[in-house]
Design an enzyme around this catalytic site. Structure first.
Site, PDB file in Angstrom:
ATOM      1  N   ARG A 106      35.205   7.361  -6.096  1.00 63.32           N
ATOM      2  CA  ARG A 106      34.346   8.282  -6.764  1.00 63.32           C
ATOM      3  C   ARG A 106      33.309   7.837  -7.822  1.00 63.32           C
ATOM      4  NH1 ARG A 106      38.214  12.494  -8.264  1.00 63.32           N
ATOM      5  NH2 ARG A 106      38.228  12.818  -5.938  1.00 63.32           N
ATOM      6  N   LYS A 141      30.526  23.992  -0.536  1.00 61.62           N
ATOM      7  CA  LYS A 141      31.657  24.534   0.041  1.00 61.62           C
ATOM      8  C   LYS A 141      31.715  26.080  -0.440  1.00 61.62           C
ATOM      9  CE  LYS A 141      34.464  20.695   1.753  1.00 61.62           C
ATOM     10  NZ  LYS A 141      35.896  20.508   1.878  1.00 61.62           N
ATOM     11  N   HIS A 149      29.565  13.235  -0.201  1.00 59.99           N
ATOM     12  CA  HIS A 149      30.280  12.256   0.497  1.00 59.99           C
ATOM     13  C   HIS A 149      29.634  11.528   1.530  1.00 59.99           C
ATOM     14  CE1 HIS A 149      34.098  15.020  -0.139  1.00 59.99           C
ATOM     15  NE2 HIS A 149      33.386  15.092  -1.463  1.00 59.99           N
ATOM     16  N   GLU A 168      35.405   5.817   1.758  1.00 60.96           N
ATOM     17  CA  GLU A 168      35.005   7.203   1.596  1.00 60.96           C
ATOM     18  C   GLU A 168      34.368   7.053   0.203  1.00 60.96           C
ATOM     19  OE1 GLU A 168      36.350  11.595   2.235  1.00 60.96           O
ATOM     20  OE2 GLU A 168      37.050  10.901   0.115  1.00 60.96           O
ATOM     21  N   ALA A 180      35.862  20.148 -10.184  1.00 60.81           N
ATOM     22  CA  ALA A 180      36.558  19.589  -8.967  1.00 60.81           C
ATOM     23  C   ALA A 180      38.084  19.336  -9.348  1.00 60.81           C
ATOM     24  CB  ALA A 180      35.745  18.657  -8.325  1.00 60.81           C
ATOM     25  N   GLU A 183      39.865  22.549 -10.639  1.00 58.91           N
ATOM     26  CA  GLU A 183      39.830  23.431  -9.254  1.00 58.91           C
ATOM     27  C   GLU A 183      41.240  22.791  -8.495  1.00 58.91           C
ATOM     28  OE1 GLU A 183      39.310  24.139  -4.918  1.00 58.91           O
ATOM     29  OE2 GLU A 183      39.270  22.381  -5.875  1.00 58.91           O
TER      30      GLU A 183
HETATM   31  P1  GTP Z   1      40.354  15.618   3.856  1.00 57.96           P
HETATM   32  O1  GTP Z   1      41.132  15.585   5.104  1.00 57.96           O
HETATM   33  O2  GTP Z   1      40.768  16.222   2.566  1.00 57.96           O
HETATM   34  O3  GTP Z   1      39.834  14.176   3.582  1.00 57.96           O
HETATM   35  O4  GTP Z   1      39.117  16.348   4.152  1.00 57.96           O
HETATM   36  P2  GTP Z   1      37.686  16.138   5.142  1.00 57.96           P
HETATM   37  O5  GTP Z   1      38.165  15.044   5.936  1.00 57.96           O
HETATM   38  O6  GTP Z   1      37.248  17.247   5.767  1.00 57.96           O
HETATM   39  O7  GTP Z   1      36.650  15.770   4.357  1.00 57.96           O
HETATM   40  P3  GTP Z   1      35.710  16.382   2.953  1.00 57.96           P
HETATM   41  O8  GTP Z   1      34.458  15.661   2.881  1.00 57.96           O
HETATM   42  O9  GTP Z   1      35.634  17.844   3.352  1.00 57.96           O
HETATM   43  O10 GTP Z   1      36.660  16.272   1.861  1.00 57.96           O
HETATM   44  C1  GTP Z   1      37.208  14.787   1.331  1.00 57.96           C
HETATM   45  C2  GTP Z   1      37.617  14.773  -0.032  1.00 57.96           C
HETATM   46  O11 GTP Z   1      36.898  15.719  -0.973  1.00 57.96           O
HETATM   47  C3  GTP Z   1      38.930  15.444  -0.325  1.00 57.96           C
HETATM   48  O12 GTP Z   1      40.085  14.702  -0.105  1.00 57.96           O
HETATM   49  C4  GTP Z   1      38.975  15.581  -1.827  1.00 57.96           C
HETATM   50  O13 GTP Z   1      38.957  14.632  -2.516  1.00 57.96           O
HETATM   51  C5  GTP Z   1      37.342  16.200  -1.763  1.00 57.96           C
HETATM   52  N1  GTP Z   1      37.276  17.594  -1.820  1.00 57.96           N
HETATM   53  C6  GTP Z   1      36.928  18.278  -0.649  1.00 57.96           C
HETATM   54  N2  GTP Z   1      36.945  19.551  -0.892  1.00 57.96           N
HETATM   55  C7  GTP Z   1      37.053  19.875  -2.288  1.00 57.96           C
HETATM   56  C8  GTP Z   1      37.295  21.097  -2.655  1.00 57.96           C
HETATM   57  O14 GTP Z   1      37.204  22.112  -2.494  1.00 57.96           O
HETATM   58  N3  GTP Z   1      37.798  20.850  -4.187  1.00 57.96           N
HETATM   59  C9  GTP Z   1      38.359  19.704  -4.614  1.00 57.96           C
HETATM   60  N4  GTP Z   1      38.725  19.526  -6.043  1.00 57.96           N
HETATM   61  N5  GTP Z   1      38.133  18.487  -3.841  1.00 57.96           N
HETATM   62  C10 GTP Z   1      37.653  18.460  -2.644  1.00 57.96           C
HETATM   63 MG    MG Z   2      40.286  12.959   1.679  1.00 56.19          MG
END
Ligand code: GTP
Ligand code: MG
Length: 228
Positions: A106, A141, A149, A168, A180, A183
């Protein structure tokens, strides 16, 4: 390896909250650690690239766009839990192919344009291959989550071969990071069942954070000029 790994299947059967450091048989433990090794190296490679960018940009005298960086390696228990959630068989080949966020980093930046600058600098490097972009800043979102990302692949040079390791990369501003983190805490406190009123408040707070970003950006430009 094409058969289900006994150490991982054992982990998957346990509750997700199970301790990750708890060994799952000496043989399984060593295998899983070996599987994770290239991800650790990939994280080190990308971490070095980001540190170089941060330090070089700071030396250019225009300020460091990177506030802080936090790398993390998914634990075996959380890899097994995600595999179960997405219906991925517990073999190393399947996990490698389907779980792309075993290595994650991150990058928290000062301002929104810094996020895109750092992303461009990183993905513009010839040994970094951009695999996926999800721009939750341009399209937040529904809950208000904002971040950029990327899944990138970076070569790791082992003694006898080169492995392209997926990492990632999450880029966001301090304000987005603040939102974040909190939340995430609220989400887990409510065991993922956040009441509707609270959900709306969280989304409104994300809008506030985005407005704060715009305001700070405007102040920054007033002080340093549009290219500051
Ligand atoms: P994951 O299976 O969780 O990895 O999700 P994904 O493959 O759909 O990927 P996405 O890019 O949507 O999210 C990956 C990562 O972003 C998550 O593991 C969190 O670390 C972060 N993230 C995504 N959505 C949120 C959210 O609504 N709130 C928070 N706090 N973090 C989020
Ligand atoms: Mg993830």
């Amino acid at each position: 390896m094409t058969t289900e790994h006994p150490g991982l299947s054992e982990l998957a059967r346990r509750p997700a909250a199970d301790s990750v450091s708890e060994p799952f048989g000496a043989h399984g433990f060593a295998d899983v650690n070996k599987f994770l090794l290239v991800y650790k190296f990939g994280l080190a490679e990308i971490g070095t690239k980001i540190n170089i960018l941060a330090e070089e940009l700071a030396h250019r005298g225009r300020g460091n766009p990177i506030e802080h960086v936090s790398p993390r390696l998914k634990t075996p228990a959380s890899i097994a839990a995600k595999a179960r959630r997405i219906g991925c068989p517990l073999t190393f080949d399947d996990l490698r192919a389907r779980i792309r966020d075993i290595a994650g980093i991150r990058i928290v930046c000062g301002f929104v344009p810094d996020v895109y600058t750092v992303a461009r600098m990183l993905t513009g490097q010839p040994d970094v291959r951009l695999v996926v972009t999800k721009d939750y800043i341009a399209e937040p979102k529904p809950n208000g989550y904002r971040s950029l990302h990327l899944i990138v692949e970076i070569p790791v040079f082992l003694s006898d071969r080169v492995v392209a390791v997926p990492v990632e990369v999450q880029l966001r501003t301090v304000a987005m990071d603040f939102w974040a983190s909190l939340e995430h805490k609220i989400y887990y406190k409510h065991d993922a069942h956040v009441p509707a009123g609270l959900r709306a408040e969280l989304a409104a707070a994300a809008e506030d954070a985005a407005r704060l970003d715009q305001r700070m950006q405007r102040l920054h430009q007033e002080i340093h000029g549009p290219r500051g």
